[in-house]
Design a protein around this motif. Sequence first.
Motif, PDB file in Angstrom:
ATOM      1  N   MET A   4       0.831  -1.202   0.000  1.00  0.00           N
ATOM      2  CA  MET A   4       0.000   0.000   0.000  1.00  0.00           C
ATOM      3  C   MET A   4       0.867   1.254   0.000  1.00  0.00           C
ATOM      4  O   MET A   4       0.567   2.231  -0.688  1.00  0.00           O
ATOM      5  CB  MET A   4      -0.927  -0.002   1.219  1.00  0.00           C
ATOM      6  CG  MET A   4      -1.959   1.118   1.202  1.00  0.00           C
ATOM      7  SD  MET A   4      -3.092   0.993  -0.215  1.00  0.00           S
ATOM      8  CE  MET A   4      -3.975  -0.501   0.232  1.00  0.00           C
ATOM      9  N   GLU A   5       1.959   1.227   0.739  1.00  0.00           N
ATOM     10  CA  GLU A   5       2.872   2.369   0.793  1.00  0.00           C
ATOM     11  C   GLU A   5       3.574   2.541  -0.547  1.00  0.00           C
ATOM     12  O   GLU A   5       3.788   3.667  -1.018  1.00  0.00           O
ATOM     13  CB  GLU A   5       3.873   2.177   1.921  1.00  0.00           C
ATOM     14  CG  GLU A   5       3.216   2.195   3.301  1.00  0.00           C
ATOM     15  CD  GLU A   5       4.137   1.671   4.378  1.00  0.00           C
ATOM     16  OE1 GLU A   5       5.122   0.975   4.034  1.00  0.00           O
ATOM     17  OE2 GLU A   5       3.888   1.948   5.572  1.00  0.00           O
ATOM     18  N   ALA A   6       3.933   1.429  -1.180  1.00  0.00           N
ATOM     19  CA  ALA A   6       4.555   1.497  -2.495  1.00  0.00           C
ATOM     20  C   ALA A   6       3.590   2.084  -3.519  1.00  0.00           C
ATOM     21  O   ALA A   6       3.980   2.891  -4.376  1.00  0.00           O
ATOM     22  CB  ALA A   6       5.010   0.112  -2.935  1.00  0.00           C
ATOM     23  N   LEU A   7       2.320   1.690  -3.432  1.00  0.00           N
ATOM     24  CA  LEU A   7       1.313   2.245  -4.339  1.00  0.00           C
ATOM     25  C   LEU A   7       1.139   3.742  -4.118  1.00  0.00           C
ATOM     26  O   LEU A   7       0.916   4.500  -5.068  1.00  0.00           O
ATOM     27  CB  LEU A   7      -0.024   1.523  -4.142  1.00  0.00           C
ATOM     28  CG  LEU A   7      -0.114   0.092  -4.683  1.00  0.00           C
ATOM     29  CD1 LEU A   7      -1.447  -0.527  -4.314  1.00  0.00           C
ATOM     30  CD2 LEU A   7       0.068   0.096  -6.206  1.00  0.00           C
ATOM     31  N   ILE A  12       2.023   9.195  -6.279  1.00  0.00           N
ATOM     32  CA  ILE A  12       2.613  10.535  -6.234  1.00  0.00           C
ATOM     33  C   ILE A  12       3.394  10.807  -7.516  1.00  0.00           C
ATOM     34  O   ILE A  12       3.259  11.870  -8.137  1.00  0.00           O
ATOM     35  CB  ILE A  12       3.517  10.681  -4.996  1.00  0.00           C
ATOM     36  CG1 ILE A  12       2.668  10.697  -3.717  1.00  0.00           C
ATOM     37  CG2 ILE A  12       4.352  11.953  -5.083  1.00  0.00           C
ATOM     38  CD1 ILE A  12       3.484  10.650  -2.445  1.00  0.00           C
ATOM     39  N   ALA A  13       4.223   9.819  -7.916  1.00  0.00           N
ATOM     40  CA  ALA A  13       5.008   9.982  -9.140  1.00  0.00           C
ATOM     41  C   ALA A  13       4.102  10.102 -10.362  1.00  0.00           C
ATOM     42  O   ALA A  13       4.351  10.922 -11.262  1.00  0.00           O
ATOM     43  CB  ALA A  13       5.967   8.803  -9.302  1.00  0.00           C
ATOM     44  N   ALA A  14       3.026   9.305 -10.400  1.00  0.00           N
ATOM     45  CA  ALA A  14       2.112   9.338 -11.542  1.00  0.00           C
ATOM     46  C   ALA A  14       1.400  10.680 -11.642  1.00  0.00           C
ATOM     47  O   ALA A  14       1.253  11.241 -12.744  1.00  0.00           O
ATOM     48  CB  ALA A  14       1.095   8.203 -11.424  1.00  0.00           C
ATOM     49  N   PHE A  15       0.949  11.219 -10.509  1.00  0.00           N
ATOM     50  CA  PHE A  15       0.286  12.521 -10.524  1.00  0.00           C
ATOM     51  C   PHE A  15       1.249  13.615 -10.991  1.00  0.00           C
ATOM     52  O   PHE A  15       0.854  14.533 -11.723  1.00  0.00           O
ATOM     53  CB  PHE A  15      -0.269  12.858  -9.136  1.00  0.00           C
ATOM     54  CG  PHE A  15      -1.638  12.312  -8.884  1.00  0.00           C
ATOM     55  CD1 PHE A  15      -2.731  12.789  -9.593  1.00  0.00           C
ATOM     56  CD2 PHE A  15      -1.846  11.323  -7.940  1.00  0.00           C
ATOM     57  CE1 PHE A  15      -4.006  12.294  -9.367  1.00  0.00           C
ATOM     58  CE2 PHE A  15      -3.112  10.812  -7.701  1.00  0.00           C
ATOM     59  CZ  PHE A  15      -4.195  11.296  -8.415  1.00  0.00           C
ATOM     60  N   ALA A 105      12.045  12.549   1.399  1.00  0.00           N
ATOM     61  CA  ALA A 105      11.709  12.440   2.821  1.00  0.00           C
ATOM     62  C   ALA A 105      10.575  11.442   3.069  1.00  0.00           C
ATOM     63  O   ALA A 105      10.655  10.612   3.976  1.00  0.00           O
ATOM     64  CB  ALA A 105      11.337  13.822   3.369  1.00  0.00           C
ATOM     65  N   LEU A 106       9.511  11.528   2.268  1.00  0.00           N
ATOM     66  CA  LEU A 106       8.367  10.635   2.484  1.00  0.00           C
ATOM     67  C   LEU A 106       8.733   9.161   2.250  1.00  0.00           C
ATOM     68  O   LEU A 106       8.394   8.305   3.091  1.00  0.00           O
ATOM     69  CB  LEU A 106       7.201  11.056   1.599  1.00  0.00           C
ATOM     70  CG  LEU A 106       5.912  10.237   1.743  1.00  0.00           C
ATOM     71  CD1 LEU A 106       5.406  10.281   3.177  1.00  0.00           C
ATOM     72  CD2 LEU A 106       4.842  10.738   0.784  1.00  0.00           C
ATOM     73  N   PRO A 107       9.419   8.812   1.159  1.00  0.00           N
ATOM     74  CA  PRO A 107       9.819   7.399   1.002  1.00  0.00           C
ATOM     75  C   PRO A 107      10.700   6.906   2.143  1.00  0.00           C
ATOM     76  O   PRO A 107      10.533   5.764   2.611  1.00  0.00           O
ATOM     77  CB  PRO A 107      10.579   7.395  -0.330  1.00  0.00           C
ATOM     78  CG  PRO A 107      10.025   8.552  -1.083  1.00  0.00           C
ATOM     79  CD  PRO A 107       9.742   9.591  -0.043  1.00  0.00           C
ATOM     80  N   LEU A 108      11.641   7.739   2.601  1.00  0.00           N
ATOM     81  CA  LEU A 108      12.497   7.327   3.714  1.00  0.00           C
ATOM     82  C   LEU A 108      11.677   7.142   4.987  1.00  0.00           C
ATOM     83  O   LEU A 108      11.905   6.205   5.761  1.00  0.00           O
ATOM     84  CB  LEU A 108      13.600   8.361   3.941  1.00  0.00           C
ATOM     85  CG  LEU A 108      14.715   8.405   2.891  1.00  0.00           C
ATOM     86  CD1 LEU A 108      15.678   9.548   3.171  1.00  0.00           C
ATOM     87  CD2 LEU A 108      15.456   7.077   2.847  1.00  0.00           C
TER      88      LEU A 108
END
Length: 228
Positions: A4-7, A12-15, A105-108
């Motif tokens: 779910m976190e990966a999605l 975010i990248a897609a938007f 920051a968010l991925p980390l």
Amino acid sequence: MASMEALLLLGIAAFYLFDTALLLYRDEVVFAQCGRRWRASIGAGFMLAGRYPVLPALLSPGAPVFRSTWGASVQGHPPAADLILPVVGPLRWPARLIALLLFLALPLALLVNLDPRLMLGLLDLLYLVSSLSVAYVAHRRGILGLSRKDIAAIAFDVIACPPFAINLVRRITLRCGLAVPAGEFAAAVLDADAHARLLRVLGARNGLAADGVDRDQGDLPSSEGESP
């Protein structure tokens, strides 16, 4: 990291990619200022939905981007780029900060399972920077020639979808448009090699259209008389 976190990160990248992408007619050009240098593009060498896709300044958060029709006269009375650029210049730093928050920051934070209170603080910082940026634009809307309706639309996009906040500057410059024809702007901001290359590619594309290379699709689409 959970699926779910990966999605979430993929979303975010897609938007951001969706918001960055433009589809150009054959007679349209985009100008992007990456650092101190201006770049021009007429899109990729293939068509998507009848137009040419381009991702201007994809890796340059906060870069001004102008879109114009080559050979067309200027519509209305947009402010000159020399007036717009100093106003939007300070917004580059918030855009870069937002990009760092979303893509670093968010991925980390998700990877190390950051404390929820710290995660909330990260999100608060993200929305604070976005809101202050919009407030700055609203304060300078007179110089930029933006209406209250324009500001409301920009504010809704930026606040409702944080990845869109990375492109706040381009949102402004695309709405403002160029105060001079595309050819005149290209001659003023591009170096000699880039200018010559742009003219060569434009000539080749319109030459192909004139020769009827795309017979299976009829005439290539043009922005004249149509809304992109």
